[in-house]
Structure formats: structure tokens, C-alpha cells
Enzyme design. Structure first.
Site, mmCIF file in Angstrom:
data_model
loop_
_atom_site.group_PDB
_atom_site.id
_atom_site.type_symbol
_atom_site.label_atom_id
_atom_site.label_comp_id
_atom_site.label_asym_id
_atom_site.label_seq_id
_atom_site.Cartn_x
_atom_site.Cartn_y
_atom_site.Cartn_z
ATOM 1 C CE LYS A 167 8.818 -1.948 -9.825
ATOM 2 N NZ LYS A 167 8.928 -2.938 -8.729
ATOM 3 N N GLY A 182 0.778 -1.234 0.000
ATOM 4 C CA GLY A 182 0.000 0.000 0.000
ATOM 5 C C GLY A 182 0.808 1.282 0.000
#
EC number: 2.1.1.166
Length: 210
Positions: A157, A55
Site C-alpha cells: 500500500k 490477519g
């Protein structure tokens, strides 16, 4: 190997900083640095975080969107709830249609930002790992295509491989600006890069002629 990794982690300045500033992971500083550079998330935005556990990115997104915004985090692993009521966690595989539909239902429209720090499960065999990375990247791009509003932003990413340049070429047709970067908080040894797509240009539906 495990003890060496633990030692490196303890001496990592971003690991220490995350502990001190009460962030869930050192990865929080990646999205903070990316957001500072590219102005990705604004107050009131709806943000979808793909591969969100534990998170760290969602935590920063919540800070940025404020009470009027919405953050949805999706991961195979459980995401410990945040005190903010405008966070919704979904436990599941975001590559599946079922989970993507859950995201769409929670949004109730379109998202302003899609963020993803997700990595594929790596086996150590270069060719297989590259294929898994490409598949995951393509899935994130596809989800962003479906849920981003016009002029929305994407950050994800990626790992450089054979199809890296082709992926950038495709993204440049979808976003007005495409940038690649490696934030200071990325580990120097890591081959990860981050691709940022700014100002999404959704495909216009061709009107059928009568």
C-alpha cells in the site's frame, strides 16, 4: 464521528461479505483481487506479510500457498493464531533490525512474495503524514530487497505524495514489471494505491579482482 463510521461499515458490502465468508477483515478482498489480477502468490510459496494484523491478507495467503507453503505475519499488534501450522506470527516493529532478523531466521532462506497493507500512524498534518508514509514505504522496499528471491513479487500500500514518482522509478530498476492499481474493494474516498513489483532482480555482487 464514531457512530457515522460504524453505520458506514455496516452498509459496506465488503464488510458484510467478510463476515459472511469468515474473513478477518474486508481487506482480504484487496489481496484476493490483486492476486487474481497479477498472479502474485502460488502454491508452495513463502510469503511475508508486513503489517499483518488482524490477519486478513495472511488468511488469503495461507489459502493460496497450501500446506507446502509458509506465511509469516508481522505486526505491532497481536495476530490471532490461525489453525494452519504453516503460519508464524511475529509481534513487533518490522522497521527494526531485530524483527527483520526474526523473519529471516523463520524463512531460513528467501521469500517468494512480500505483501504489505501497512499504514503509518497519521496525525492529520499533511506534510508529516506524507513523510511518515514515505518512510514506511522505503522500509518495506528495503526489506523486500533483503529477503526476496530472484523473480519474487512485492505488493504494498502507498499514498501518493511528493516522492511517489521517484519511488516508482527506483522500483522499476529492481523489478521487471511495476504496476499501480486500486482494487475495487478499496474505499472510493481513500487515497491509498497499491504498487505491485513483479520478477525481482536482485543486485549482483561484484566479484573482486585478484
Amino acid at each position: 464521528m464514531g457512530s457515522r463510521w460504524q453505520m458506514e461499515k455496516k452498509h459496506d458490502p465488503y464488510y458484510k461479505k467478510a463476515k459472511k465468508e469468515d474473513y478477518r477483515s474486508r481487506a482480504s478482498y484487496k489481496i484476493k483481487q490483486l492476486d487474481k489480477k497479477f498472479k502474485l502468490i502460488k502454491e508452495g510459496d513463502t510469503v511475508v506479510d508486513l503489517g499483518a494484523a488482524p490477519g486478513g491478507w495472511s488468511q488469503v495467503a495461507l489459502e493460496k500457498v497450501g500446506e507446502e507453503g509458509l506465511v509469516i505475519g508481522v505486526d505491532l499488534n497481536r495476530i490471532k493464531p490461525f489453525p494452519e501450522e504453516n503460519f508464524h506470527g511475529i509481534r513487533g516493529d518490522f522497521t527494526t533490525t531485530e524483527v527483520q532478523e526474526k523473519v529471516m531466521n523463520l524463512i531460513g532462506g528467501k521469500a517468494k512474495v512480500v505483501i504489505s497493507d501497512a499504514s503509518p500512524s497519521l496525525c492529520g498534518i499533511k506534510n508529516i503524514d506524507q513523510l511518515r508514509s514515505i518512510d514506511l514505504t522505503n522500509t518495506v522496499i528495503g526489506i523486500a530487497d533483503n529477503i526476496l528471491e530472484p523473480k519474487g513479487n512485492l505488493v504494498m500500500k502507498v499514498f501518493q505524495g511528493p516522492e511517489y514518482k521517484d519511488m516508482l522509478t527506483r522500483l522499476k530498476k529492481k523489478y521487471r514489471q511495476v504496476k499501480t492499481t486500486k482494487p475495487p474493494s478499496s474505499r472510493k474516498k481513500s487515497s491509498e494505491m497499491y504498487v505491485v513489483g513483479l520478477d525481482f532482480k536482485p543486485k549482483k555482487n561484484k566479484k573482486s579482482k585478484d
